[in-house]
Design a protein around this motif. Structure first.
Motif: not given
Length: 360
Positions: A112-120
């Protein structure tokens, strides 16, 4: 036969784990391959297969891992067959950070952390949740070190990861669940020290992800006429990394009111970080310390250091402490420290009250 045909089996073999196996229990060809654990260990240390006997719509862990597997298989096929690859948007990262590989209990949280950071547009190394041969070389490419922690000591690997990051001089952000009982007798004493480390943030995961994003990619401050600050107090807004986003917002507000400010910086070498803190004490006429999520130990250290500097300075600077009522209780507050109980957002109404006290 497959391994003999393909000298390099990386991204060609996908290991679906239906049970917990130690590295030495697996075939040698699988030792360095990424596994996809379709199982969880419950509170009684028993293995529970995900999606067994049939996947249900509520089995979020099962479907999260299935999506990861499907995505990695699709990417591998795209790499081997570029002529049939679908056109995808080019990912150009604004920053790259190191997110330490985790045990199975934290698999979903890291994903979840990796996925959300990728969005930014924040890239993560290592790309897969697996230990690599040279952590130090990957850290060299990263601006920050991020680590998720559970009660599992994981053979001391988290301590080793942190030691490598600290040696490399990387800013550290660590997370643990607020529900984790770190005083439990079942937790290894050495690991308990890690869970109580000064950079560990106990928070809801979405809040921690936001903190990581705001720390790695801080918002640019608006350019304001510097002449406004002439004749006003210089305010050192001191905050730990956990509350740093509040400090940045407060300094924006103070500057619009004509005040000068200084902030600690948590990027760069330890020497650089220390220099920005020393500069704050040297030039401030008012010290404002914030505490919402920052651990009590860190705030007490800030107060103790402030007291030492205040005694040396002439004229002495005022020390003000602005705390959220839910913040961790302090065991040390120097005399003549002005205490403000503020809400969790440290909004403008609270700051107006603060300025009234300053200008009184």
């Amino acid at each position: 036969m497959f391994c003999e045909k393909h000298g390099d089996v990386k991204d060609r073999i996908f290991v679906i784990e239906l049970d917990s196996l130690q590295r030495e229990e697996k075939p040698a060809a699988f030792h360095d391959l990424l596994g996809y654990p379709f199982w969880l260990k419950n509170e009684h240390n028993k293995i529970r297969k995900l999606g067994f006997p049939e996947p249900q719509k509520t089995d979020s862990e099962y479907f999260n891992r299935l999506i990861d597997l499907a995505s990695d298989v699709a990417q591998a096929l795209s790499n081997f067959k570029p002529e049939i690859a679908t056109k995808t948007e080019t990912f150009i990262p604004k920053a790259t950070i190191y997110v330490a590989p985790v045990n199975d209990a934290l698999y979903d949280q890291r994903a979840n952390l990796v996925s959300e950071l990728r969005q930014f547009q924040i890239a993560v190394l290592p790309k897969k949740n697996a230990l690599t041969a040279d952590t130090a070389s990957e850290l060299d490419k990263c601006s920050h070190f991020v680590q998720l922690l559970s009660a599992d000591r994981a053979m001391g690997i988290p301590q080793q990861q942190l030691a490598i990051a600290e040696k490399a001089g990387k800013p550290v952000m660590q997370w643990r669940d607020t529900q984790l009982n770190i005083t439990a007798d079942s937790i290894n004493p050495e690991h308990k020290q890690l869970l109580e480390h000064k950079t560990v943030i106990a928070a809801a995961l979405p809040d921690f992800i936001r903190m990581v994003r705001e720390t790695v990619l801080p918002e640019k401050k608006p350019v304001i006429d510097s002449g406004m600050s002439q004749g006003k107090n210089m305010i050192f807004v001191h905050a730990g990394q956990e509350d740093y986003h509040h400090a940045q917002r407060i300094t924006d507000f103070l500057f619009t009111k004509g005040y000068g400010f200084t902030l600690p910086q948590y990027e760069g070498t330890p020497e650089r970080i220390r220099k920005t803190i020393e500069r704050g004490f040297q030039f401030c006429s008012i010290l404002l310390i914030l505490q919402q999520r920052t651990p009590a130990e860190a705030v007490e250290d800030q107060l103790a250091e402030a007291q030492l500097h205040a005694q040396k300075c002439e004229p002495k600077f005022d020390i003000l402490l602005c705390r959220d009522p839910t913040a961790e209780a302090l065991g040390f507050i120097p005399p003549n420290t002005k205490l403000f109980n503020c809400n969790s957002n440290f909004h403008e109404h609270c700051l107006e009250q603060f300025l009234q006290q300053v200008e009184a």
